[in-house]
Design an enzyme around this catalytic site. Structure first.
Site, PDB file in Angstrom:
ATOM      1  N   LYS A   1     -10.586  -1.989  -0.389  1.00 56.38           N
ATOM      2  CA  LYS A   1     -10.227  -0.574  -0.530  1.00 56.38           C
ATOM      3  C   LYS A   1      -9.223  -0.397  -1.671  1.00 56.38           C
ATOM      4  O   LYS A   1      -9.374   0.436  -2.530  1.00 56.38           O
ATOM      5  CB  LYS A   1      -9.653  -0.058   0.795  1.00 56.38           C
ATOM      6  CG  LYS A   1      -9.214   1.389   0.735  1.00 56.38           C
ATOM      7  CD  LYS A   1      -8.746   1.895   2.093  1.00 56.38           C
ATOM      8  CE  LYS A   1      -8.159   3.291   1.933  1.00 56.38           C
ATOM      9  NZ  LYS A   1      -7.638   3.837   3.189  1.00 56.38           N
TER      10      LYS A   1
ATOM     11  N   GLU B   1      -5.908 -12.234  -1.189  1.00 61.67           N
ATOM     12  CA  GLU B   1      -6.973 -13.142  -0.774  1.00 61.67           C
ATOM     13  C   GLU B   1      -8.293 -12.772  -1.460  1.00 61.67           C
ATOM     14  O   GLU B   1      -9.029 -13.630  -1.969  1.00 61.67           O
ATOM     15  CB  GLU B   1      -7.178 -13.075   0.748  1.00 61.67           C
ATOM     16  CG  GLU B   1      -5.987 -13.537   1.566  1.00 61.67           C
ATOM     17  CD  GLU B   1      -5.000 -12.422   1.889  1.00 61.67           C
ATOM     18  OE1 GLU B   1      -4.901 -11.446   1.102  1.00 61.67           O
ATOM     19  OE2 GLU B   1      -4.313 -12.526   2.919  1.00 61.67           O
TER      20      GLU B   1
ATOM     21  N   GLY C   1      -9.085   1.262   6.321  1.00 61.56           N
ATOM     22  CA  GLY C   1      -9.742  -0.041   6.143  1.00 61.56           C
ATOM     23  C   GLY C   1     -10.502  -0.483   7.388  1.00 61.56           C
ATOM     24  O   GLY C   1     -11.657  -0.891   7.324  1.00 61.56           O
ATOM     25  N   ARG C   2      -9.855  -0.397   8.546  1.00 63.71           N
ATOM     26  CA  ARG C   2     -10.502  -0.900   9.778  1.00 63.71           C
ATOM     27  C   ARG C   2     -11.525   0.081  10.339  1.00 63.71           C
ATOM     28  O   ARG C   2     -12.125  -0.184  11.375  1.00 63.71           O
ATOM     29  CB  ARG C   2      -9.436  -1.254  10.817  1.00 63.71           C
ATOM     30  CG  ARG C   2      -8.444  -0.148  11.111  1.00 63.71           C
ATOM     31  CD  ARG C   2      -7.217  -0.697  11.844  1.00 63.71           C
ATOM     32  NE  ARG C   2      -6.174   0.312  11.996  1.00 63.71           N
ATOM     33  CZ  ARG C   2      -5.249   0.568  11.082  1.00 63.71           C
ATOM     34  NH1 ARG C   2      -5.237  -0.096   9.934  1.00 63.71           N
ATOM     35  NH2 ARG C   2      -4.328   1.481  11.299  1.00 63.71           N
TER      36      ARG C   2
ATOM     37  N   GLU D   1      -3.991  -3.384  14.983  1.00 64.41           N
ATOM     38  CA  GLU D   1      -3.446  -2.852  13.739  1.00 64.41           C
ATOM     39  C   GLU D   1      -3.254  -1.334  13.862  1.00 64.41           C
ATOM     40  O   GLU D   1      -2.354  -0.763  13.258  1.00 64.41           O
ATOM     41  CB  GLU D   1      -4.355  -3.187  12.540  1.00 64.41           C
ATOM     42  CG  GLU D   1      -3.677  -2.965  11.197  1.00 64.41           C
ATOM     43  CD  GLU D   1      -4.456  -3.520  10.014  1.00 64.41           C
ATOM     44  OE1 GLU D   1      -3.972  -4.453   9.345  1.00 64.41           O
ATOM     45  OE2 GLU D   1      -5.551  -3.010   9.734  1.00 64.41           O
TER      46      GLU D   1
ATOM     47  N   HIS E   1     -15.714 -21.102  30.289  1.00 66.85           N
ATOM     48  CA  HIS E   1     -15.436 -22.543  30.355  1.00 66.85           C
ATOM     49  C   HIS E   1     -14.122 -22.875  29.659  1.00 66.85           C
ATOM     50  O   HIS E   1     -13.873 -24.021  29.302  1.00 66.85           O
ATOM     51  CB  HIS E   1     -16.594 -23.318  29.734  1.00 66.85           C
ATOM     52  CG  HIS E   1     -17.879 -23.058  30.463  1.00 66.85           C
ATOM     53  ND1 HIS E   1     -18.245 -23.747  31.595  1.00 66.85           N
ATOM     54  CD2 HIS E   1     -18.852 -22.133  30.260  1.00 66.85           C
ATOM     55  CE1 HIS E   1     -19.406 -23.276  32.046  1.00 66.85           C
ATOM     56  NE2 HIS E   1     -19.789 -22.301  31.255  1.00 66.85           N
TER      57      HIS E   1
ATOM     58  N   LYS F   1       3.525  -9.850   3.313  1.00 62.37           N
ATOM     59  CA  LYS F   1       2.875  -9.934   1.995  1.00 62.37           C
ATOM     60  C   LYS F   1       3.923 -10.074   0.889  1.00 62.37           C
ATOM     61  O   LYS F   1       3.778 -10.873  -0.043  1.00 62.37           O
ATOM     62  CB  LYS F   1       2.062  -8.664   1.719  1.00 62.37           C
ATOM     63  CG  LYS F   1       0.812  -8.491   2.550  1.00 62.37           C
ATOM     64  CD  LYS F   1       0.069  -7.229   2.089  1.00 62.37           C
ATOM     65  CE  LYS F   1      -1.017  -6.824   3.058  1.00 62.37           C
ATOM     66  NZ  LYS F   1      -1.652  -5.546   2.747  1.00 62.37           N
TER      67      LYS F   1
HETATM   68  O1  F6P Z   1      -3.275  -6.316   5.241  1.00 55.25           O
HETATM   69  C1  F6P Z   1      -3.946  -5.439   6.078  1.00 55.25           C
HETATM   70  C2  F6P Z   1      -4.958  -4.658   5.325  1.00 55.25           C
HETATM   71  O2  F6P Z   1      -4.340  -3.721   4.543  1.00 55.25           O
HETATM   72  C3  F6P Z   1      -5.957  -4.023   6.274  1.00 55.25           C
HETATM   73  O3  F6P Z   1      -5.529  -2.834   6.808  1.00 55.25           O
HETATM   74  C4  F6P Z   1      -7.164  -3.931   5.421  1.00 55.25           C
HETATM   75  O4  F6P Z   1      -8.317  -3.747   6.188  1.00 55.25           O
HETATM   76  C5  F6P Z   1      -7.115  -5.254   4.719  1.00 55.25           C
HETATM   77  O5  F6P Z   1      -5.751  -5.484   4.482  1.00 55.25           O
HETATM   78  C6  F6P Z   1      -7.886  -5.338   3.429  1.00 55.25           C
HETATM   79  O6  F6P Z   1      -7.456  -4.392   2.507  1.00 55.25           O
HETATM   80  P1  F6P Z   1      -8.308  -4.043   1.234  1.00 55.25           P
HETATM   81  O7  F6P Z   1      -9.607  -3.482   1.686  1.00 55.25           O
HETATM   82  O8  F6P Z   1      -7.499  -3.049   0.478  1.00 55.25           O
HETATM   83  O9  F6P Z   1      -8.512  -5.307   0.458  1.00 55.25           O
END
Ligand code: F6P
Length: 543
Positions: free
Chosen positions: A211, A217, A269-270, A355, A386, A512
């Protein structure tokens, strides 16, 4: 929208107190006995919503608690908040944003608006563009740099840009797909290495999903994918192998995405799996399948908007959890989907719920003053049985459970053992086994009286452990869409009742920032003087 508010609703404070008292009273009764005491119990606490069947009758609430819970929903303004959400108002107060993921699954011709700005035409245009692109890729008209058709997608994203699409793919994928979809989230390069194993650059498309297009990452993994593609492809046409999905197209373009599909900041995002974030799934499953997924969610949206509170699935799921967490102080919930395709549902719900609602201040910044989101965890059934189910059955802490049962999975005729196990677990949690029963069973099994005395306590189950069961008719795109929308709205209702903003996530930010600072120390070869002694020592050992 129907309203079932009684003539005079209590204030939130009075409603919370009444609910706590009623719930603690109800908890004194045996759960199984409530069925005899309340002849309407099964009818009142089971319902249909967009093809799903919910059974909340094994929750510990009696009719007084149920009524008090509905009063709380009314007193905290759930219906008005629902109207604000669907009306595109700035319900995400800390970021000044509308929250309008239902607009992404509204049928063509809808008239949704975010902060007054019409959005439906743009949503439909993006949907059409994605469908056209997917058709072109799937038919082989859109090829890679060397003219070969795409056979694999590597979806790169994390959090909300990963969990939803991964779940959708797992649940709906064919066994031998024409286009395989692989997911990479972790910054550990091992995940990318695993995803790329067996793939060829010439037939692989990387989709970078972020987003913000700033996530460490995702950008690191995108760089790895780009380098892998560059090593195996001519320069001309290479840009056709990398597509961006983002709400920040400028950043995606600057990074080097040729083609970009967008979504807006009113998609959290979620809550973004209904958008272009699921492009990889659309390519792998086909746009028709994704459209059916959207229709299932839209049907649940309609249910949430139209059903009275007492028959409203997201509202009742939310209220059952609030009784367990707040009134009875049970701090966790386990989710057990009895379907291999839903194995990532617990992880998806962890982000969606924790979240969204793992917060301790109200919308205007005061302490909430009560427990909010429980710890959500789970494993697919029967695997969890299990492992940690021992604790759920006999541990001192009560952990309410949620069973997701699919009437028809893909692999017929194998469902019956799944059904039997799910139903048996819910039943065992409710009825338990008394020490006298355990003792008698031991004697009947040939144990001596001394042996029965010694073992009976170990074989006793306290029972009265609540659960909800959700039945899906089949693992269809429609049922999956309805299920995930159900959980989204449940999470929203809880946030309204707790008076928290479910749509920001400031709690993930501090780590972060500190990680960036530590990476600088790594580059410098030594911890900076600002680190605490423990962190400095650990870093020194790692360097
Ligand atoms: O670090 C949490 C977060 O901001 C989430 O809310 C989001 O889904 C995820 O990182 C990924 O964010 P982006 O889509 O901006 O890479």
């Amino acid at each position: 929208m129907l309203s079932d508010a009684p003539p005079s609703s209590p204030t939130p404070d009075t409603a919370w107190t009444a609910l706590g008292n009623a719930a603690r009273d109800a908890a004194k009764a045996r759960l199984a006995a409530l069925f005899a005491a309340e002849p309407d119990r099964l009818d009142r606490l089971t319902l249909e919503a967009a093809g799903l069947h919910l059974d909340l009758s094994k929750q510990g609430w009696d009719s007084a608690t149920f009524g008090a819970a509905l009063d709380l929903a009314r007193a905290t303004g759930v219906e008005a908040a629902r109207a604000r959400l669907f009306g595109g108002e700035a319900v995400n107060l800390t970021e000044g944003r509308a929250v309008l993921h239902p607009a992404l699954r509204a049928s063509d011709g809808a008239a949704c608006a975010a902060l007054g700005e019409p959005v439906s035409a743009e949503v439909e245009a993006t949907r059409r563009a994605m469908a056209a692109y997917a058709d072109a890729v799937r038919s082989g008209r859109e090829t890679g740099a060397t003219g070969r058709p795409f056979r694999a997608v590597v979806h790169i994203g994390i959090g909300g840009s990963d969990l939803g699409p991964r779940l959708v793919w797992d649940a709906l994928r064919p066994l031998d797909p024409q286009i395989d979809v692989r997911f990479v989230a972790n910054i550990d390069p091992r995940e990318m290495a695993e995803a790329l194993t067996g793939l060829e650059p010439e037939t692989t498309l990387a989709i970078v999903v972020s987003k913000t297009f700033t996530t460490q990452e995702t950008l690191a993994n995108a760089d790895l994918a780009r380098a892998w593609l560059a090593a195996g492809l001519p320069e001309a046409g290479r840009e056709r192998h990398i597509v961006g999905v983002t709400a920040a197209p400028g950043r995606a373009g600057a990074w080097g995405c040729g083609r970009t599909f967008g979504f807006r900041d009113w998609v959290g995002g979620r809550y973004s799996l209904w958008s272009a974030v699921s492009l990889g799934c659309i390519l792998g499953l086909g746009p028709e399948v994704f459209e059916r997924f959207l229709r299932g969610a839209e049907a649940l949206d309609r249910h949430f908007l139209e059903a009275p509170l007492a028959r409203n699935a997201p509202v009742l799921l939310a209220l059952a959890q609030i009784v367990n967490v707040d009134a009875l102080e049970w701090p966790a919930r386990t989710v057990a989907p009895y379907a291999h395709g839903l194995r990532r549902l617990p992880a998806f719900l962890q982000q969606l719920e924790m979240e969204s609602n793992g917060k301790r201040v109200t919308r205007d910044g005061r302490p909430v003053g009560r427990q909010t989101c429980p710890v959500v965890f789970g494993e697919p059934g029967t695997n969890g049985q299990h492992a940690f189910f021992q604790q759920i059955h006999q541990g001192p802490m009560v952990v309410p459970a949620e069973f997701i049962v699919v009437r028809r999975t893909h692999e017929t005729p194998t469902e019956a053992p799944l059904w039997a196990n799910a139903l048996a677990q819910a039943q065992a949690l409710m009825i338990g086994k008394s020490e006298a029963e355990a003792h008698a069973e031991l004697l009947a099994g040939g144990a001596s009286a001394a042996e029965a005395d010694r073992l009976a306590a170990h074989k006793t189950f306290p029972g009265d452990r609540p659960s909800t069961t959700i039945l899906l008719p089949a693992l269809t795109p429609e049922a999956l869409g309805a299920l995930l929308a159900l959980y989204e709205h449940k999470t929203f209702v809880e946030g309204v009742i707790w008076d928290i903003n479910s749509f920001d996530q400031w709690g993930v930010e501090l780590g972060k920032v500190l990680a960036k600072a530590i990476l600088k120390d790594v580059d410098a070869g030594a911890p900076s003087g600002t680190l605490d002694p423990s962190t400095a020592d650990l870093l020194t050992r790692l360097l």
